[in-house]
Design a protein around this motif. Structure first.
Motif, mmCIF file in Angstrom:
data_model
loop_
_atom_site.group_PDB
_atom_site.id
_atom_site.type_symbol
_atom_site.label_atom_id
_atom_site.label_comp_id
_atom_site.label_asym_id
_atom_site.label_seq_id
_atom_site.Cartn_x
_atom_site.Cartn_y
_atom_site.Cartn_z
ATOM 1 N N THR A 77 51.174 32.794 51.078
ATOM 2 C CA THR A 77 50.235 33.377 50.123
ATOM 3 C C THR A 77 48.866 33.562 50.754
ATOM 4 O O THR A 77 48.228 34.610 50.626
ATOM 5 C CB THR A 77 50.131 32.487 48.879
ATOM 6 N N TRP A 81 47.565 37.594 50.994
ATOM 7 C CA TRP A 81 46.680 38.058 49.930
ATOM 8 C C TRP A 81 45.453 38.761 50.508
ATOM 9 O O TRP A 81 44.972 38.428 51.599
ATOM 10 C CB TRP A 81 46.245 36.888 49.057
ATOM 11 N N TYR A 94 43.245 38.229 46.023
ATOM 12 C CA TYR A 94 44.155 38.823 45.040
ATOM 13 C C TYR A 94 45.428 39.290 45.738
ATOM 14 O O TYR A 94 45.439 39.488 46.966
ATOM 15 C CB TYR A 94 43.468 39.970 44.291
ATOM 16 N N GLU A 191 50.232 33.185 34.996
ATOM 17 C CA GLU A 191 50.045 32.364 36.190
ATOM 18 C C GLU A 191 49.361 33.148 37.307
ATOM 19 O O GLU A 191 48.574 32.585 38.078
ATOM 20 C CB GLU A 191 51.397 31.819 36.665
ATOM 21 N N THR A 192 49.645 34.435 37.416
ATOM 22 C CA THR A 192 49.017 35.252 38.459
ATOM 23 C C THR A 192 47.508 35.335 38.257
ATOM 24 O O THR A 192 46.727 35.181 39.210
ATOM 25 C CB THR A 192 49.623 36.666 38.473
ATOM 26 N N GLN A 195 45.971 32.061 39.170
ATOM 27 C CA GLN A 195 45.990 31.846 40.616
ATOM 28 C C GLN A 195 44.867 32.639 41.298
ATOM 29 O O GLN A 195 44.248 32.168 42.246
ATOM 30 C CB GLN A 195 47.349 32.236 41.189
ATOM 31 N N SER A 198 41.664 30.858 40.783
ATOM 32 C CA SER A 198 41.574 29.620 41.566
ATOM 33 C C SER A 198 41.051 29.848 42.979
ATOM 34 O O SER A 198 40.669 28.891 43.667
ATOM 35 C CB SER A 198 42.947 28.942 41.637
ATOM 36 N N THR A 199 41.010 31.109 43.430
ATOM 37 C CA THR A 199 40.483 31.419 44.771
ATOM 38 C C THR A 199 39.004 31.789 44.735
ATOM 39 O O THR A 199 38.393 31.998 45.790
ATOM 40 C CB THR A 199 41.278 32.570 45.416
#
Length: 206
Positions: A77, A81, A94, A191-192, A195, A198-199
């Motif tokens: 990931t 990304w 993303y 969830e996407t 996530q 969260s970055t």
């Protein structure tokens, strides 16, 4: 004693001696065999069979090798990304299949960049003019350096929405805000979005 009797007696004596000699030889051979057999068995050296390999040990070795291979694999990931970095001091990642687009006018007091994909969108804003009420109540969402408050809600059709995600930027005259929505009620869409949030990282601007 007549000569015939003497001869007969001698013949009997010879026969008896012959039979006795044969019997003695036979007994000696049997005795020798009886003694030799245990002696041969006693002199044979006992050899222990080789140890049998335990299947548990083999499985343990394979398991350790598998763990070593798994630990050496990179985070796919993090490698695949995309990343958006803003000069005002924030960075966010993303999915590779998402798109980035500027969704504000060049001279607007609030600038916007929208990240969008089949799961939903995340809109990032910076400038002035943030505020608003949150009747649903705020809920914390995870970002890279901790948590931010979000006005989180769910539409009647199942879509999720995150609004009024505010933070401070290095320039005190420039604020930060974000909002996001899913395209549907699929938990994977939900969830996407989380996530991606969260970055979100805040850094000192150049």
């Amino acid at each position: 004693m007549s000569p015939k009797s003497t001869i007969s007696t001698l013949i009997q004596i010879i026969v008896i001696l012959t039979l006795a000699a044969c019997g003695s030889s036979s007994n000696d051979k049997e005795a020798a065999v009886a003694v030799a057999l245990p002696e041969t068995a006693a002199t044979q050296e006992y050899e222990e069979p080789p140890p049998i390999a335990r299947s548990e040990d083999s499985l343990a070795v394979v398991s350790e090798e598998s763990k070593a291979e798994e630990s050496s694999e990179p985070n796919s990931t993090a490698l695949t990304w995309q990343t958006y970095a803003n000069p005002e001091g924030f960075i966010i990642s993303y999915p590779p299949h998402w798109q980035q687009a500027i969704t504000s006018e060049a001279n607007a007091p609030m600038q916007q960049v929208t990240l969008s994909g089949p799961e939903g969108f995340v809109e990032l804003s910076w400038g002035v003019g943030f505020g608003g009420a949150c009747p649903e109540g705020v809920q914390p969402i995870q970002v890279a350096q901790g948590e931010l408050n979000s006005c989180t809600s769910q539409y009647p059709d199942g879509r999720y929405a995150w609004n009024q995600v505010y933070a401070s930027l290095p320039d005190p005259d420039v604020g930060f805000g974000a909002r996001a929505e899913t395209v549907g009620a699929d938990p994977l869409d939900y969830e996407t979005i989380l996530q991606i949030f969260s970055t979100l990282t805040f850094v000192e601007s150049n």
